[in-house]
Design a protein around this motif. Structure first.
Motif, PDB file in Angstrom:
ATOM      1  N   LYS A  38      33.887  34.055  32.675  1.00 47.91           N
ATOM      2  CA  LYS A  38      34.821  33.640  31.618  1.00 47.91           C
ATOM      3  C   LYS A  38      34.692  34.525  30.372  1.00 47.91           C
ATOM      4  N   LEU A  39      34.228  35.754  30.560  1.00 47.97           N
ATOM      5  CA  LEU A  39      33.926  36.623  29.437  1.00 47.97           C
ATOM      6  C   LEU A  39      35.111  36.852  28.517  1.00 47.97           C
ATOM      7  N   ILE A  52      43.172  36.713  23.112  1.00 46.71           N
ATOM      8  CA  ILE A  52      44.581  36.324  23.218  1.00 46.71           C
ATOM      9  C   ILE A  52      45.384  37.571  23.569  1.00 46.71           C
ATOM     10  N   VAL A  53      45.985  37.549  24.745  1.00 44.92           N
ATOM     11  CA  VAL A  53      46.736  38.718  25.216  1.00 44.92           C
ATOM     12  C   VAL A  53      48.068  38.793  24.501  1.00 44.92           C
ATOM     13  N   PHE A  78      34.158  36.224  38.671  1.00 47.41           N
ATOM     14  CA  PHE A  78      34.887  36.852  37.566  1.00 47.41           C
ATOM     15  C   PHE A  78      36.343  37.104  37.963  1.00 47.41           C
ATOM     16  N   THR A  79      36.552  37.614  39.152  1.00 43.19           N
ATOM     17  CA  THR A  79      37.905  37.923  39.618  1.00 43.19           C
ATOM     18  C   THR A  79      38.773  36.680  39.675  1.00 43.19           C
ATOM     19  N   THR A  80      38.252  35.631  40.274  1.00 41.68           N
ATOM     20  CA  THR A  80      39.016  34.387  40.422  1.00 41.68           C
ATOM     21  C   THR A  80      39.336  33.776  39.064  1.00 41.68           C
ATOM     22  N   HIS A 108      43.191  32.655  34.625  1.00 40.30           N
ATOM     23  CA  HIS A 108      43.442  32.530  33.188  1.00 40.30           C
ATOM     24  C   HIS A 108      44.580  33.423  32.707  1.00 40.30           C
ATOM     25  N   PHE A 109      44.627  34.690  33.160  1.00 44.08           N
ATOM     26  CA  PHE A 109      45.577  35.655  32.629  1.00 44.08           C
ATOM     27  C   PHE A 109      46.827  35.837  33.489  1.00 44.08           C
ATOM     28  N   GLY A 110      46.728  35.591  34.775  1.00 40.72           N
ATOM     29  CA  GLY A 110      47.881  35.816  35.646  1.00 40.72           C
ATOM     30  C   GLY A 110      47.866  37.199  36.256  1.00 40.72           C
ATOM     31  N   ASN A 111      48.559  37.328  37.362  1.00 39.85           N
ATOM     32  CA  ASN A 111      48.549  38.551  38.160  1.00 39.85           C
ATOM     33  C   ASN A 111      49.041  39.768  37.380  1.00 39.85           C
ATOM     34  N   ALA A 112      50.185  39.647  36.726  1.00 39.55           N
ATOM     35  CA  ALA A 112      50.779  40.788  36.020  1.00 39.55           C
ATOM     36  C   ALA A 112      49.877  41.276  34.886  1.00 39.55           C
TER      37      ALA A 112
END
Length: 564
Positions: A408-409, A414-415, A437-439, A444-448
């Motif tokens: 969860k680093l 905020i993107v 980390f990958t999952t 949290h951020f989404g694929n794109a």
């Protein structure tokens, strides 16, 4: 299409040779683009005759080589003139022709001047920029630059000067920028800059000044805002040297030999916003000196020999917006020193020795937008290390020794548009531990977003995944080698262990028994000696009582005799 082709030929000499009607006629003709280009080339060739011999004319600029005297006139429309490899003297009468009246830029590079006479440029009534770069000047009259009220920039770099005399710039009342750089050894006299009442930028870099002790050299520079002193071998500066520069905002000491800076050195610089101290062997943050700079916003201490930073290092400059600590010998991240810098927007720490970013290291830096740790020694980032960095736009962790990241680093970030996270050239180990980390990051951020922000995260191990982008690795491939069960002990190993245990127990028993026996023997001996001592005391007491009785009896007998 045709308009674009024709405007490519829009040089001053062509404009004067081709009428507007001719150009209009060309544009209405149904000709190919190649024909228009050919027409432009022919115009260029025909216009060459308007340029002087050994000169090149492009638009409003003319460059001339190997001249031995100033041309009597120049083509009309020329506003920028450069002499290269010239060898001549300059007198005020050389620019008397009307064609020089429109000149706003005059430059000399790699020329030899026998003499630059008094009022040499007084006839250049529109001149704004005058440049002397890499020249050899035998004689420069003290009033050579007098009476040039229009000039705004003067560049005097690498011209074989060894001294700046007083009064040289008295005629440049409107000068705003002066570059006096690249001279082998320069001696600046008192009042050398007097008359430059509107000067805003002064560069004295690469002059081997070594020391600055006379505060009168800055007399007259009341409007100066930027002072550049890099590469001068400066080892010392006088106290209150800059006290007269009340308007100064930028001070650059890059690549000198300064070791100690105190509050008195910067006295009077109440408006200074940017201080550049990079590549000076300071060893510590000059906390005392910073106390004199209440308005400081930008501090650059690149390669300043820092090995540690105290918790109070920046307490006198809490409004810093930019802090550069690249290429220092820092081993531990100075998190305590950062807590006061709530206004900080840019923090760069390239190529340090820091190995770990601890949890909540930047929790007070809520305004931080750019954070860089590139080319360093990082091998661990703790959970919640970036907690509080809600304004962060760019994070550069590239070229370190990282192998994995907490799952969860990056959650605190905020993107937004422009967000970038650099993770390239690390030793990423894409095993089962990296799957968390990958999952988590995907969720949290989404694929794109992950493909845009973390696009340079490339696996280095295990060998079968080397070179693959992390986000291209199937979930089933995030594996760890099976744990090999420990082999059972052999009969021989068991016998050795049992024998060792029994042997140790026997030794302990023997030692313990011997110790107890010795203790009892010592105790018995002590008791016998104690009893003997008591007996002696008792015998002495009895003897004393007997003597006392005999003495009493003798006394009584004596008394009886007396009575008789």
């Amino acid at each position: 299409m045709y308009q674009t082709s024709v405007t490519l030929c829009n040089f001053p000499s062509i404009n004067s040779a081709v009428s507007k009607d001719t150009l209009k006629h060309i544009l209405t003709m149904k000709v190919t683009a190649n024909a228009v280009t050919l027409f432009c080339i022919l115009l260029l060739l025909s216009s060459a005759s308007a340029c002087l011999n050994n000169c090149l004319c492009i638009r409003h600029a003319m460059t001339c080589r190997n001249y031995t005297e100033i041309p009597s006139q120049i083509p009309s429309g020329i506003t920028s003139l450069l002499f290269h490899y010239a060898n001549f003297s300059i007198a005020s009468s050389d620019f008397g022709h009307a064609s020089y009246k429109s000149l706003d830029s005059l430059s000399f590079t790699e020329c030899h001047f026998n003499l630059i006479d008094s009022d040499a440029f007084v006839q250049l009534t529109s001149i704004k920029s005058l440049r002397f770069m890499t020249n050899f000047i035998k004689i420069l009259q003290p009033d050579a630059f007098d009476n040039i009220p229009t000039i705004e920039e003067l560049f005097l770099s690498q011209n074989n000067f060894n001294q700046l005399s007083r009064g040289l710039f008295l005629g440049l009342a409107n000068l705003q920028r002066l570059d006096f750089v690249n001279h082998q050894m320069l001696n600046i006299r008192s009042n050398a800059f007097r008359g430059l009442d509107n000067l805003k930028i002064l560069s004295l870099s690469n002059n081997n000044l070594r020391s600055l002790t006379d505060d009168k050299i800055w007399n007259g520079l009341h409007a100066l805002e930027e002072l550049y002193l890099p590469n001068n071998n400066l080892a010392s500066i006088a106290n209150e040297l800059f006290s007269g520069l009340q308007a100064l905002k930028v001070l650059d000491f890059s690549n000198n030999s300064l070791q100690v800076l105190s509050q008195a050195k910067f006295a009077g610089l109440n408006k200074l916003e940017t201080l550049i101290l990079k590549q000076n062997p300071l060893g510590v943050v000059p906390q005392s000196a910073l106390k004199a700079l209440p308005q400081l916003l930008n501090l650059n201490m690149y390669s300043s020999g820092l090995s540690a930073i105290s918790a109070s290092a920046f307490e006198n400059v809490p409004n810093l917006k930019t802090l550069v600590l690249d290429y220092n010998r820092l081993d531990i991240l100075p998190t305590a020193a950062f807590r006061i810098l709530a206004q900080l927007e840019i923090l760069t720490m390239r190529a340090t020795r820091i190995e770990t970013i601890p949890s909540r290291a930047f929790s007070n830096l809520t305004n931080l937008q750019h954070l860089t740790f590139a080319r360093g020694s990082l091998n661990k980032i703790e959970k919640d290390a970036f907690q509080g960095l809600s304004s962060l736009l760019t994070l550069d962790l590239s070229r370190n020794h990282l192998t994995s990241l907490p799952k969860k680093l990056f959650r605190p970030l905020i993107v937004r548009e422009g967000t970038m996270i650099g993770l390239s050239y690390n030793q990423w180990n894409c095993d089962c531990h990296f799957e968390d980390f990958t999952t988590s990051t995907y969720y949290h951020f989404g694929n794109a977003t992950v493909h845009r922000i973390f696009k340079d995260l490339v696996c280095q191990t295990p060998p079968e995944l080397k070179g693959m982008f992390l986000w291209s690795v199937p979930a089933d491939n995030f594996t760890c080698p099976p744990t090999t069960p420990k082999a059972a002990m052999t009969q021989t190993e068991m016998e050795i262990i049992i024998g060792s245990v029994l042997g140790s127990a026997f030794v302990i028993a023997v030692v313990s028994g011997t110790g107890v026996k010795y203790y009892r023997k010592r105790k018995s001996k002590f008791r016998r000696r104690r009893q003997h001592d008591l007996n002696l005391v008792s015998w002495d007491d009895n003897s004393e009582d007997q003597d006392h009785s005999e003495h009493t009896q003798e006394t009584r007998s004596t008394t009886s005799v007396i009575h008789l």
